[in-house]
Design an enzyme around this catalytic site. Structure first.
Site, PDB file in Angstrom:
ATOM      1  N   ASP A  57      27.647  26.063  28.049  1.00 53.76           N
ATOM      2  CA  ASP A  57      27.465  27.488  28.311  1.00 53.76           C
ATOM      3  C   ASP A  57      27.576  27.766  29.809  1.00 53.76           C
ATOM      4  OD1 ASP A  57      26.796  30.126  28.159  1.00 53.76           O
ATOM      5  OD2 ASP A  57      24.968  29.835  27.013  1.00 53.76           O
ATOM      6  N   CYS A  95      29.487  35.107  26.420  1.00 55.88           N
ATOM      7  CA  CYS A  95      29.029  34.219  25.342  1.00 55.88           C
ATOM      8  C   CYS A  95      29.421  34.649  23.928  1.00 55.88           C
ATOM      9  CB  CYS A  95      27.517  34.076  25.402  1.00 55.88           C
ATOM     10  SG  CYS A  95      26.878  33.505  26.993  1.00 55.88           S
ATOM     11  N   LYS A 149      22.618  26.706  20.708  1.00 57.49           N
ATOM     12  CA  LYS A 149      22.630  28.158  20.899  1.00 57.49           C
ATOM     13  C   LYS A 149      23.536  28.849  19.879  1.00 57.49           C
ATOM     14  CE  LYS A 149      24.114  31.576  24.355  1.00 57.49           C
ATOM     15  NZ  LYS A 149      24.382  31.815  25.779  1.00 57.49           N
ATOM     16  N   HIS A 151      23.611  32.879  19.226  1.00 53.03           N
ATOM     17  CA  HIS A 151      24.024  34.101  19.928  1.00 53.03           C
ATOM     18  C   HIS A 151      25.084  34.913  19.167  1.00 53.03           C
ATOM     19  CE1 HIS A 151      24.468  36.031  24.196  1.00 53.03           C
ATOM     20  NE2 HIS A 151      23.822  36.787  23.318  1.00 53.03           N
ATOM     21  N   HIS A 242      23.680  27.370  31.326  1.00 50.11           N
ATOM     22  CA  HIS A 242      23.269  28.763  31.509  1.00 50.11           C
ATOM     23  C   HIS A 242      21.930  28.815  32.240  1.00 50.11           C
ATOM     24  CE1 HIS A 242      22.212  32.908  30.435  1.00 50.11           C
ATOM     25  NE2 HIS A 242      23.411  33.075  29.899  1.00 50.11           N
ATOM     26  N   ASP A 300      32.215  27.883  27.095  1.00 43.87           N
ATOM     27  CA  ASP A 300      32.349  29.165  26.388  1.00 43.87           C
ATOM     28  C   ASP A 300      32.894  30.267  27.285  1.00 43.87           C
ATOM     29  OD1 ASP A 300      30.078  29.565  27.952  1.00 43.87           O
ATOM     30  OD2 ASP A 300      29.001  30.688  26.412  1.00 43.87           O
ATOM     31  N   ASN A 301      32.707  30.146  28.584  1.00 45.21           N
ATOM     32  CA  ASN A 301      33.270  31.124  29.527  1.00 45.21           C
ATOM     33  C   ASN A 301      33.212  30.537  30.934  1.00 45.21           C
ATOM     34  OD1 ASN A 301      30.329  32.630  28.561  1.00 45.21           O
ATOM     35  ND2 ASN A 301      30.483  31.923  30.666  1.00 45.21           N
ATOM     36  N   LYS A 318      32.435  34.457  35.631  1.00 45.89           N
ATOM     37  CA  LYS A 318      31.959  34.842  34.303  1.00 45.89           C
ATOM     38  C   LYS A 318      31.898  36.366  34.186  1.00 45.89           C
ATOM     39  CE  LYS A 318      27.762  34.814  31.464  1.00 45.89           C
ATOM     40  NZ  LYS A 318      26.401  34.281  31.277  1.00 45.89           N
TER      41      LYS A 318
END
Length: 574
Positions: A57, A95, A149, A151, A242, A300-301, A318
């Protein structure tokens, strides 16, 4: 008007653009071709492979050892070096969109999740009409497990991972939790515990570092299963790296020489993930899975420089549609790869994992309707051409419109005030406000107040459209929108095509019933399964004009400060 405008220039421009010469108002040409969807059984060892998908993340492009030797990731470096590094791989800038595209194989505009993330108090989740990747893999005999996670929404029980295709789930439902206490807050005073075992709250786990806890759970799954039996799909979705920036001290100590405290802590968290991946791959070997396994690693990003991440030398961060927000770290490691130990420049997008992994499982991808992803196993395993020729990065009709954008600026084809981005071949177009667009070297500015970072966007002439040749200019330094209006028009036409296929945005107002204090102190489903869905309500920002005035005054003061400081740190000249 848009169609008539296109007609006037289409013949000349299509001839001049070469590889861009297909019908821009129709689906991607690959969709009309007959592509093989069956596998050579010998390639899979006569059995579907065990699939382990590892997602981190907020890990930036520059936050892995093989891109940056200052980051200590020996396990990830070795796995990538012995497998296939994906160096033309794209994810989403935040995310929820990335996770939704992975699990559905569809663009955000086709699931209604094209705006922002799913907030903890929003009665929203992954649409129920979507057949998810784990659900599809279950059809082919897979046991499916998710750790980490989620989300993707949880306001109803039907939204939970165990109702969306996973036989078991252990992890956090919201977007960000404390790594030790598992507390998660959605605004001042709205806090609750967020660690779940299946559909129950997993109380009593406080004090255990989540990266270690999730790794232990994966090893337990591997130890309790027969590798010669049903194939496994494990989605290990780390909350690392994160915020909040937390890790045991022993991982931070090797970075003690870094002057930027946020970068130091962040780097330690990356190294903790590397050790976790080492423990997972060790378990794959120990329990007999490895020889018939496929390991996919993906962020994820893009990284957030304000929180220690780095996308250098890419532009942006991000949350933006610059390369730093959407170009991801990714690789595949597997004994089943036909051509290993190489770097792949094939164009790959996060939606491609759905058809690719279903194909590996023995499924017929041609039978699945509505996918935006492509089966890219041939490109990854054998070095073939990627079937993907373009990517819709997104169209977000709710994002703050660019004040200097208009339909006129978009040649009467597209309103450039709308935040959107598309990649076709070598070309990438951005419209609207793509987000903060500076280049942030490692260890720079991590302790600066967040508002200061926004100055760079206001320092250049007002714009609402950019065009880059990403192959020739991967760092997005040379905007060609004024020099190549022919290409701009063609890419605007692609946005028009995609926009015609979009579904309404799902972004409902927050529900006060979600407050953990009303639900036993933990985040979890608060609405009854019998309640009807209502996606008509869209949460709009209040007092926009008032906030804009206040923001303008604040920016004026900060601009004055930077003029006096006379620093080049925030300049495009870095």
């Amino acid at each position: 008007m848009a169609v008539s405008t296109l007609t006037g220039f289409s013949v000349v421009s299509l001839l001049s653009l070469g590889y861009l010469s297909w019908d821009w108002m129709s689906p991607n040409q690959v969709e009309n071709e007959s592509l093989p969807h069956t596998r050579d059984p010998s390639m899979l060892n006569h059995r579907p492979p065990h699939i382990i998908f590892i997602m981190t993340d907020d890990q930036g492009f520059n936050d892995i050892g093989y891109h940056n030797p200052d980051i200590r990731t020996p396990t990830l470096d070795k796995l990538a070096a012995d497998g296939v590094k994906l160096e033309n791989y794209y994810i989403q800038p935040i995310c929820t969109p990335s996770r939704s595209q992975l699990i559905t194989g569809r663009y955000q505009i086709h699931t209604g999740l094209q705006h922002s993330i799913i907030r903890p108090r929003q009665p929203s989740c992954l649409p129920f009409d979507q057949v998810t990747l784990p659900q599809k893999l279950q059809e082919y005999g897979y046991l499916t497990h998710m750790v980490g996670k989620w989300h993707l929404g949880f306001y109803k029980r039907e939204c939970l991972p165990t109702h969306r295709g996973f036989h078991s789930y252990f992890g956090s439902l919201t977007g960000s939790v404390d790594y030790y206490t598992y507390d998660s807050c959605d605004g001042p005073g709205v806090c609750g515990y967020d660690l779940h075992e299946g559909e129950r709250v997993a109380w009593g786990q406080g004090g255990k570092y989540s990266t270690h806890l999730y790794t232990q759970r994966v090893r337990k799954i591997l130890a309790s299963h027969d590798p010669a039996g049903r194939p496994l799909f494990i989605f290990l979705s780390f909350q690392a790296v994160h915020t909040p920036l937390q890790s045991p001290r022993e991982y931070i100590y090797p970075y003690r020489g870094m002057g930027n405290v946020a970068r130091r802590k962040y780097s330690g968290m990356v190294t903790a993930v590397d050790e976790a991946v080492r423990n997972v791959t060790y378990a794959l070997r120990k329990y007999g899975y490895y020889q018939n396994s496929v390991i996919v690693f993906s962020t994820d990003n893009g990284g957030q420089p304000l929180s220690g991440g780095s996308n250098w030398p890419l532009r942006g961060r991000k949350g933006t549609y610059w390369e730093g927000g959407i170009r991801g770290v990714g690789f595949v490691h597997s004994p089943l790869l036909r051509r290993r130990k190489r770097v792949s420049r094939a164009l790959v997008h996060i939606t491609d994992w759905y058809p690719t992994l279903v194909g590996l499982a023995g499924g017929n991808v041609s039978e699945i309707d509505g996918l935006d992803g492509y089966d890219v196993w041939g490109a990854i395993s054998e070095g073939k051409e990627s079937p993907r020729l373009e990517i819709l990065h997104n169209i977000d009709p709710l994002y703050n419109p660019a004040r200097h954008g208009s339909l006129h600026n978009g040649f009467g084809i597209w309103d450039t005030s709308v935040q959107a981005s598309v990649r076709v071949g070598d070309w990438k177009l951005l419209t609207g406000d793509p987000g903060y667009g500076d280049w942030s070297p490692p260890q720079m500015l991590g302790n600066f107040p967040g508002g200061w970072w926004n100055l760079e966007r206001h320092a250049e002439p007002r714009k609402s459209m950019w065009l880059f040749n990403i192959t020739a200019d991967p760092y997005e330094r040379y905007d060609l929108s004024e020099r190549r209006p022919d290409v701009v028009k063609e890419l605007l036409a692609r946005l028009v095509f995609y926009n015609r296929t979009s579904v309404p945005v799902r972004y409902p107002s927050e529900d006060p019933r979600a407050d953990p204090s009303l639900n036993g102190g933990a985040w979890g489903p608060w609405a009854g399964d019998e309640e009807e869905e209502n996606w008509n309500g869209v949460s709009h920002k209040k007092n926009k004009k008032k906030r804009r005035k206040k923001k303008k005054s604040k920016l004026s003061k900060m601009r004055s400060f930077f003029r006096k400081l006379n620093t080049r740190i925030m300049s495009n000249r870095i």
